[in-house]
Design an enzyme around this catalytic site. Sequence first.
Site, PDB file in Angstrom:
ATOM      1  N   ASP A 129      13.345  -1.138  -8.605  1.00 51.57           N
ATOM      2  CA  ASP A 129      13.150  -0.144  -7.540  1.00 51.57           C
ATOM      3  C   ASP A 129      13.678  -0.706  -6.223  1.00 51.57           C
ATOM      4  OD1 ASP A 129      12.381   2.317  -6.577  1.00 51.57           O
ATOM      5  OD2 ASP A 129      10.293   1.761  -6.240  1.00 51.57           O
ATOM      6  N   MET A 188      -0.399   1.090   7.789  1.00 52.37           N
ATOM      7  CA  MET A 188       1.007   0.868   8.147  1.00 52.37           C
ATOM      8  C   MET A 188       1.901   1.927   7.502  1.00 52.37           C
ATOM      9  SD  MET A 188       1.175  -3.204   7.340  1.00 52.37           S
ATOM     10  CE  MET A 188       2.952  -3.268   7.585  1.00 52.37           C
ATOM     11  N   ALA A 189       1.567   2.309   6.274  1.00 52.01           N
ATOM     12  CA  ALA A 189       2.364   3.288   5.527  1.00 52.01           C
ATOM     13  C   ALA A 189       1.454   3.980   4.528  1.00 52.01           C
ATOM     14  CB  ALA A 189       3.515   2.597   4.808  1.00 52.01           C
ATOM     15  N   ALA A 196       1.856   6.521   1.003  1.00 53.28           N
ATOM     16  CA  ALA A 196       2.708   7.204   0.028  1.00 53.28           C
ATOM     17  C   ALA A 196       1.838   7.956  -0.971  1.00 53.28           C
ATOM     18  CB  ALA A 196       3.603   6.195  -0.679  1.00 53.28           C
ATOM     19  N   SER A 197       2.468   8.478  -2.016  1.00 49.39           N
ATOM     20  CA  SER A 197       1.746   9.342  -2.956  1.00 49.39           C
ATOM     21  C   SER A 197       0.744   8.583  -3.799  1.00 49.39           C
ATOM     22  CB  SER A 197       2.747  10.045  -3.874  1.00 49.39           C
ATOM     23  OG  SER A 197       3.539   9.087  -4.545  1.00 49.39           O
ATOM     24  N   ILE A 198       1.005   7.298  -4.079  1.00 45.13           N
ATOM     25  CA  ILE A 198       0.141   6.524  -4.958  1.00 45.13           C
ATOM     26  C   ILE A 198      -0.852   5.668  -4.176  1.00 45.13           C
ATOM     27  CG2 ILE A 198       0.096   4.738  -6.738  1.00 45.13           C
ATOM     28  CD1 ILE A 198       1.160   7.381  -7.716  1.00 45.13           C
ATOM     29  N   ALA A 199      -0.421   5.078  -3.095  1.00 47.45           N
ATOM     30  CA  ALA A 199      -1.275   4.122  -2.368  1.00 47.45           C
ATOM     31  C   ALA A 199      -0.922   4.118  -0.888  1.00 47.45           C
ATOM     32  CB  ALA A 199      -1.090   2.718  -2.956  1.00 47.45           C
ATOM     33  N   LYS A 201      -2.909  -3.330  -0.062  1.00 44.74           N
ATOM     34  CA  LYS A 201      -2.480  -2.070  -0.670  1.00 44.74           C
ATOM     35  C   LYS A 201      -3.628  -1.500  -1.489  1.00 44.74           C
ATOM     36  CE  LYS A 201       1.412  -0.241  -3.403  1.00 44.74           C
ATOM     37  NZ  LYS A 201       2.672  -0.604  -4.099  1.00 44.74           N
ATOM     38  N   VAL A 235      -1.073   1.311   2.724  1.00 42.03           N
ATOM     39  CA  VAL A 235      -1.048  -0.108   3.043  1.00 42.03           C
ATOM     40  C   VAL A 235      -1.635  -0.362   4.424  1.00 42.03           C
ATOM     41  CG1 VAL A 235       0.455  -2.117   3.363  1.00 42.03           C
ATOM     42  CG2 VAL A 235       0.997  -0.428   1.608  1.00 42.03           C
TER      43      VAL A 235
END
Length: 540
Positions: free
Chosen positions: A287, A130-131, A133-136, A152, A138
């Site tokens: 955040d 679904m998405a 990013a730099s760390i993980a 995740k 999903v």
Amino acid sequence: MKSIKHFLRMIKINRVLTYYQIDQMVLNDTKYAWFIWVNLIFPWNWRTQSKGNRGENIRLALEELGPIFIKLGQALSTRKDLLPHDISVELIKLQDDCPPFDEAHSKQLIEEGLGQTVEEAFATFDLIPMASASIAQVHAATLHTGTDVVVKVVRPDILPIIKQDVAIMFGLAHVLEAVLKIAKRLHPVEVVGEFEKTILDELDMMREAANATQLKRNFEGSDLLYVPEIYWNLTSERVMTMERIYGIRISETEKLEAAGLDLTELSAKGVVIFFTQVFKHNFFHADMHPGNIFILPDGRYAAIDFGIMGTLAPEDQRYLAENFLAFFNRDYLRVSELHIESEWVPKGTRVNEFESAIRSVCEPIWDRPLKDISFGLVLMRLFQTARRFGMEVQPQLVLLQKTLLNIEGLGRQMDDELDLWDTAKPFLENWMHDRVGPQGLVKNIKANLPFWIENAPAIPGLLHSTLTKLSHIDHNQQAEQMLRLEKQIEAQTNAQRNRTIGVLIILFALMPGLVNQGWINESWLQAGLVVLGAFFIIRK
């Protein structure tokens, strides 16, 4: 091999920083300016340099250096109290969207983390993320019970990359502190240290899951904020399974209006959620940008991404609330006294000079309509002024400032007439009343009574130990010490007796059904007894 990779990475960093003229920004007005020309000798720097402005160049350099440097830029974007405006504005634009990693590898990592196959763990599982990013990244999935969830998973081999880049960042930070006088005030080494802790925490899915569970417990049964369920049997250090949220992103105001939701009410609710987390629960989501906040059909907020959470020490809570209230009342002397009492600025600071500086910064604000005053920017300006008087970096206050700016921005995006002060002041006044009023006194007694009772038997032993030590002192000193000790014992005995009497009076006052006769008001009698008990407790 490892050292070769490290060396090649440093070459790339040097190449990028030189291309975007970061070396000139840092060294131009220092005794090390000669290095700018020496740096151009290296073959990897033989190209035309970027002509953009400094804020844009810094942002582009961080984007080119990759996810870890982007994360650092995002962290720095919250430090508006330290950075020039043009740089902080550009850093806010940083996005850490990354290409997804291999689907088969993602499935393998999830199965290793859960100790079972994807088919065993889930009824359905979408390999396409679904998405990312730099760390993980999903994935969507469905449990065998029919519940929709998201899974995740931490990126593979991300830890060695983080350690390598953070080590290089520490090196650059030490160089900056050695080269630039202003860098010492910016505390680059400390900033990198904070960043390292934050990003390593984000790698631990168990920690994030625990944060989510705590936040959910805090808002159990609340009509303000919904926190998705964590499925612990499908969560590990590198994998987290969480209930899927179906809502409208808070930034999509047109969709919110089309759904019949009141934007003014939503903006005020966001402010209440923030202050409830900070002052009532002392555990806040740090955040809260638009990508992490949704609005459910029933009007409740829903949060995701719990990697970064903030807390305040009880002393910081109280001083912060008092600072806000003093500012509301334009009591700048009290604001300056609170900064010194809390040791946010050095003890030797001249209170009158500090008060004058705060007044010169804050007084012009009051010429504007309240709705046009940014609560977050006021806090930032207070910290900037305090920094001129030697205020050190307060990591817990930085997270708070960042979150407050986010909340205020989201609120005004939905309702540009939002008067955050109107919501904040009564909340803080009520909180202070509960904290230092009769209710706070009773809570404090209830909390400390077991400790007082537990430690009472140890007092004779401590006295015996003290007397034994005194027996080895010469006679003149011994006489003086004995006299002093007798006075201390007498004072402690009187104080203990008074506390005991006070506690007993208050406990008696709080007993249900204290007065059954109709000729006297029970609530007034109880209040009077509580005040009498408090008098005995504080009496010397």
